[in-house]
Design an enzyme around this catalytic site. Sequence first.
Site, PDB file in Angstrom:
ATOM      1  N   CYS A  36      27.696 -23.235  25.846  1.00  0.00           N
ATOM      2  CA  CYS A  36      26.818 -23.773  26.889  1.00  0.00           C
ATOM      3  C   CYS A  36      27.503 -24.994  27.492  1.00  0.00           C
ATOM      4  O   CYS A  36      28.721 -25.144  27.395  1.00  0.00           O
ATOM      5  CB  CYS A  36      25.427 -24.103  26.332  1.00  0.00           C
ATOM      6  SG  CYS A  36      25.380 -25.515  25.213  1.00  0.00           S
ATOM      7  N   ARG A  37      26.742 -25.883  28.097  1.00  0.00           N
ATOM      8  CA  ARG A  37      27.341 -27.056  28.740  1.00  0.00           C
ATOM      9  C   ARG A  37      27.863 -28.050  27.718  1.00  0.00           C
ATOM     10  O   ARG A  37      28.980 -28.532  27.806  1.00  0.00           O
ATOM     11  CB  ARG A  37      26.329 -27.734  29.669  1.00  0.00           C
ATOM     12  CG  ARG A  37      26.926 -28.873  30.488  1.00  0.00           C
ATOM     13  CD  ARG A  37      25.892 -29.500  31.400  1.00  0.00           C
ATOM     14  NE  ARG A  37      24.909 -30.257  30.661  1.00  0.00           N
ATOM     15  CZ  ARG A  37      25.059 -31.525  30.269  1.00  0.00           C
ATOM     16  NH1 ARG A  37      26.152 -32.184  30.552  1.00  0.00           N
ATOM     17  NH2 ARG A  37      24.103 -32.137  29.598  1.00  0.00           N
TER      18      ARG A  37
END
Length: 98
Positions: free
Chosen positions: A63-64
């Site tokens: 993810c980020r």
Amino acid sequence: MKEITPQEVQRLLADKQPIHLIDVRETEEVESGKIPGITHIPLGLLEFKLQDLDKVTPYIMVCRSGGRSGRAVQILEDHGYQATNMVGGMMAWDGSVE
């Protein structure tokens, strides 16, 4: 929870190892750049897409920053899948993107 660094993922990719990456960011985030060849399944849709995954295949979740992918690992593990969290997420990724 199993974890892997972005550098370890880059090494696996460079060595042409058969790894299965899943990006759980939202579509808008993925449009700004993703790891080449990664599968995109937004976290909110992950439970609905479980039937598309294989329980014997180990997955690396991205993810980020590593938070949502950590939740994704929990979801997969709760359903009997093998998953590892890429710590630091795309913020720590300095490999190629597409």
